[in-house]
Design a protein around this motif. Structure first.
Motif, PDB file in Angstrom:
ATOM      1  N   ALA A   1      96.798  -6.197  29.731  1.00 37.74           N
ATOM      2  CA  ALA A   1      96.904  -7.365  28.853  1.00 37.74           C
ATOM      3  C   ALA A   1      97.340  -8.716  29.568  1.00 37.74           C
ATOM      4  O   ALA A   1      96.960  -9.849  29.048  1.00 37.74           O
ATOM      5  CB  ALA A   1      98.234  -6.903  28.100  1.00 37.74           C
TER       6      ALA A   1
ATOM      7  N   LYS B   1     104.669  -0.229  24.396  1.00 38.50           N
ATOM      8  CA  LYS B   1     103.463  -1.154  24.008  1.00 38.50           C
ATOM      9  C   LYS B   1     102.195  -0.151  24.143  1.00 38.50           C
ATOM     10  O   LYS B   1     101.282  -0.064  23.828  1.00 38.50           O
ATOM     11  CB  LYS B   1     103.714  -2.123  24.737  1.00 38.50           C
TER      12      LYS B   1
ATOM     13  N   THR C   1      99.121   0.928  21.553  1.00 35.50           N
ATOM     14  CA  THR C   1      97.743   0.418  22.108  1.00 35.50           C
ATOM     15  C   THR C   1      96.722   1.441  22.112  1.00 35.50           C
ATOM     16  O   THR C   1      95.778   1.046  21.467  1.00 35.50           O
ATOM     17  CB  THR C   1      97.939  -0.555  23.110  1.00 35.50           C
ATOM     18  N   ARG C   2      97.018   2.224  22.666  1.00 34.44           N
ATOM     19  CA  ARG C   2      96.143   3.416  22.830  1.00 34.44           C
ATOM     20  C   ARG C   2      95.791   4.385  21.807  1.00 34.44           C
ATOM     21  O   ARG C   2      94.609   4.731  21.514  1.00 34.44           O
ATOM     22  CB  ARG C   2      96.612   4.226  23.965  1.00 34.44           C
TER      23      ARG C   2
ATOM     24  N   PRO D   1      96.273   3.742  18.202  1.00 36.02           N
ATOM     25  CA  PRO D   1      96.706   2.572  16.816  1.00 36.02           C
ATOM     26  C   PRO D   1      96.756   3.710  15.572  1.00 36.02           C
ATOM     27  O   PRO D   1      96.016   4.462  15.366  1.00 36.02           O
ATOM     28  CB  PRO D   1      95.758   1.659  16.827  1.00 36.02           C
TER      29      PRO D   1
END
Length: 798
Positions: free
Chosen positions: A3, A162, A166-167, A169
């Motif tokens: 990110a 986070k 993110t992985r 969703p």
């Protein structure tokens, strides 16, 4: 993926994350910036000035899960949250009005804080509050800062979270059922009780059902006159409903009960229908004889021997029998004689006289000092019977035999009265056994059944009978006496609560009958009809069928509308009633309750759907004049706060230090993540901007007063704002997805039947999950929700 460029702190977070659930803080965490045996005092994490944290998500192992993060949070962070010094719970307990709330369960704290958006690497997060150097915003306020190890743990878990989100969703955390509430409640027992005290409209409905009386006298609505005392809403002077037993309420109830009870008793209507109130209350017992022997009398003023029954004011014993009143005086029973019933009694006085002068000795008989009979005593050698029959009210009475005309001629004669005995016999009428008392107690039971919807207990029948007889003894008016019992029953908890408290002592059909009273009062605003009771008790309808019938009735719609008028704080005008009409329409028509905010139509006074001008879009009540009025927008944000409170359940508590800063605050300063205002205004300020095309009177506009085109987007003022987009439609269409909106709407239905908010975070999380599932399975059909509540073990007290 990465990110952001890798930083030393990012690498340390990744290494920390590699120790999955249960190992955080136990292994040797000696990488730079992380707590551990090799590095007990790490440097604070490099949080940027705007409160953001850079996370290298690729370095968080795949084995890290939401559950492992929750477990690590419970062990490493939760103790700091709840400690007395430098903790958070003292200001942010679950009972506070703060948005950031802290409970006693670590896992539940994690999920709640995550859903509220405080466990992100963005500015305004929990982490940024812990490390900021701005003392007006740093947490814990006024207390020593957390140590480096504790701050490092928060940072590590923030980056882990986070990475997981993110992985994998899925739905947003604030749009799913709270995972923590899927666990059984293990907290302390809850001592919060339902509030089934009936409201103003329910009281009116009950009086109408029981008495067939709307309490209109001489064309004047007495309910309307007493609306303030009785805690009602008239949309003129009273707008807030009271649901507690106040002193004022009982003042109003005194007036109401006296009037409706006496009217019903006088006209034999309502609960007195078919009852003959003039029938005698007390029975005629078998006759008894009581003899007072006067030779056993004692003189007033002397020591009274044990067992004395007659007190003489003068005179002395007359030989071996009788008492000689040789001067004017009386013989009175020392204790009242108890007459067993109101009936006729025969009094016999055995007396003789010593004659002297032109007149005969005068003898009187008195009851409670009242003269009932006089005789002239002519016999002077032997005792004779002087008999009198007298009607006497049942109860205690003093009896007196008196001599009134003492006379003497010195050396010639002396007029005296000798009394041998007083005999009381009666009642003289034929005995009735217990017929009258049984008939009166049956009337008492009838009043209980008609007013409280249950049979009276033997003790209650006896007490009710005693009250009526006592009142009749005070004033000889049977109608008023029975009305007095009626007034007492109107003050009974079984009358004043939607669920009669006596249901606890009943089982089977009797208990089900009282629960039906509550169901009808909750859904219809009135008690069940006689046909309803019969249908349930005879098995013609099941409980579920009764619920369905009530929900399909016109009475339900009328009652629900009244409840929603109070819920939406209507002022009684067509405009301010519009939100309540929409809410009622959604329930009646079984439409998705999300249309409360996203409906592109309105509902007229006849509860028919009507189109709205296109500028409203999908905004439901949010752009109705009746909701916007009295909720102005910028600069005070009242409208935005009310939207969040009314439909998302958010309560805003403004600390004293915030009040000190409000004078200098601007719209832009409130959304500065480093500002103490940010936690609230990250939502309030963008929402206030989205509403700009609707003025304070609810009129649509595209330009402001200076002719400048209005920008009603959220303006990207807060990166964390959950309802981004243009206008109220952007807010509405996203708000209805939120768990907070679903819970708030379900809670409104829960309150209708339980009289309080649902304890969704405590012992009622299971029923919350049930309602959540039903609302999703039935596409937001609130009738299905209400039926689930009304048939639930919790409502049925099973």
């Amino acid at each position: 993926m990465s990110a952001t460029p890798s930083r030393p702190w990012s690498l340390a977070v990744a290494v920390l994350a590699s120790f999955v659930a249960g190992c955080l803080g136990e292994a040797a965490l000696d990488m730079q910036g992380l707590p551990g045996p090799g590095n007990p005092n790490p440097q604070p994490p490099p949080v940027q000035q705007d409160g953001t944290l850079d996370c290298d998500l690729d370095r968080v192992p795949a084995g890290v899960t939401l559950a492992s993060i929750a477990s690590d949070f419970e062990r490493e962070v939760h103790p700091a949250l709840v400690r007395e010094v430098s903790g958070c719970i003292s200001c942010h307990a679950t009972t506070s009005g703060r948005l950031f709330k802290v409970g006693l369960n670590g896992v539940e704290n994690f999920y709640a804080i995550r859903a509220a958006g405080y466990l992100t690497p963005a500015s305004g997060s929990m982490l940024s509050r812990l490390v900021t150097t701005d003392e007006s915003a740093r947490m814990p306020r006024g207390e020593p800062a957390w140590n480096a190890r504790e701050i490092a743990a928060v940072a590590a878990l923030t980056c882990q979270l986070k990475a997981v989100e993110t992985r994998q969703p899925s739905s947003r955390p604030d749009e799913e059922f709270p995972p923590a509430l899927l666990e059984p409640y293990r907290g302390p027992s809850v001592a919060t009780y339902d509030n089934p005290f009936l409201g103003f409209e329910q009281l009116k409905g009950k009086v109408k059902a029981v008495f067939d009386d709307d309490w209109v006298r001489g064309g004047v609505d007495r309910f309307a006159q007493n609306v303030g005392l009785l805690g009602g809403v008239d949309y003129k002077d009273h707008f807030v409903e009271a649901r507690v037993a106040t002193a004022d309420f009982f003042l109003g109830l005194d007036d109401l009960s006296r009037d409706v009870c006496l009217t019903a008793a006088t006209h034999k209507t309502g609960p007195f229908s078919g009852l003959d109130l003039a029938q005698p209350l007390t029975d005629i017992p078998a006759p008894t004889t009581k003899t007072y022997e006067m030779e056993a009398a004692a003189r007033d003023g002397t020591t009274l021997p044990a067992g004395t029954q007659i007190l003489a004011s003068t005179g002395g014993k007359s030989g071996s029998t009788g008492w000689n009143l040789y001067t004017t005086g009386t013989l009175t029973t020392l204790q009242p004689y108890v007459f067993p019933a109101s009936a006729t009694y025969r009094f016999t006085v055995k007396a003789k006289g010593d004659l002297c002068g032109p007149d005969l000795p005068n003898m009187q008989l008195k009851v409670d000092g009242v003269l009932v009979k006089e005789w002239s005593v002519a016999n002077n050698t032997a005792y004779a019977d002087f008999v009198h029959t007298q009607a006497v009210a049942g109860g205690d009475h003093l009896l007196t035999v008196g001599f009134t005309n003492d006379y003497g001629e010195t050396g010639v004669c002396d007029r005296n009265l000798h009394v041998d005995a007083l005999v009381v016999y009666g009642p003289t009428e034929a005995a009735t056994g217990t017929q009258r008392a049984d008939a009166a107690k049956a009337k008492v039971d009838t009043l209980y059944r008609r007013m409280l919807y249950r049979a009276s207990s033997p003790e209650e029948r006896a007490n009710g009978y005693a009250l009526v007889t006592d009142l009749l003894g005070i004033e000889a008016n049977a109608t008023k006496a029975w009305s007095g019992l009626c007034e007492g029953l109107m003050r009974a908890p079984d009358f004043l609560f939607t669920l009669p408290p006596s249901y606890e002592r009943f089982t089977g059909k009797e208990r089900e009958r009282l629960l039906l009273v509550k169901l009808a009062m909750d859904l219809l605003g009135r008690p069940p009809s006689a046909q309803d009771f019969t249908a349930l008790e005879d098995g013609q309808k099941s409980w579920e069928a009764m619920v369905d019938g009530y929900l399909a009735s016109a009475d339900f719609r009328a009652n629900y509308f009244k409840r929603m008028r109070v819920r939406t704080e209507s002022e009684g005008t067509p405009d301010t009633d519009e939100p309540a009409r929409l809410w009622t329409f959604l329930v009646e028509q079984e439409r998705p309750f999300g249309e409360l905010l996203t409906g592109d139509y309105s509902v007229d006074g006849s509860f028919q759907q009507v189109t709205r001008p296109p500028q409203h879009g999908k905004t439901g009540v949010l752009t109705m004049k009746g909701f916007i009025k009295n909720k102005p927008g910028l600069p005070h944000y009242n409208y935005a706060a009310r939207v969040m409170t009314d439909f998302m359940g958010t309560l805003y508590e403004v600390p004293a230090e915030v009040f000190d800063m409000r004078g200098a605050a601007t719209a832009s300063s409130t959304v500065d993540p480093s500002s103490i205002c940010y936690s609230c205004h990250q939502t309030l300020t963008p929402l206030a901007h989205q509403r700009l095309r609707w003025d304070d009177e609810g009129n649509y506009r595209t330009q402001d007063e200076q002719g400048v085109t209005l920008d009603d987007t959220d303006r990207n003022l807060a990166a964390t704002y959950a309802f981004k987009g243009q206008g109220m439609e952007a807010f509405a269409t996203q708000a209805v997805k939120k768990e907070a909106f679903v819970r708030r709407t379900l809670n409104a239905q829960f309150a209708l039947l339980f009289g309080r908010e649902m304890r969704h975070e405590q012992d009622e999380r299971a029923i919350y999950k049930r309602l959540w599932d039903v609302s999703h399975e039935h596409d937001g059909n609130l009738k299905a929700v209400l039926k689930t509540l009304a048939t639930s073990p919790e409502y049925l007290r099973q």
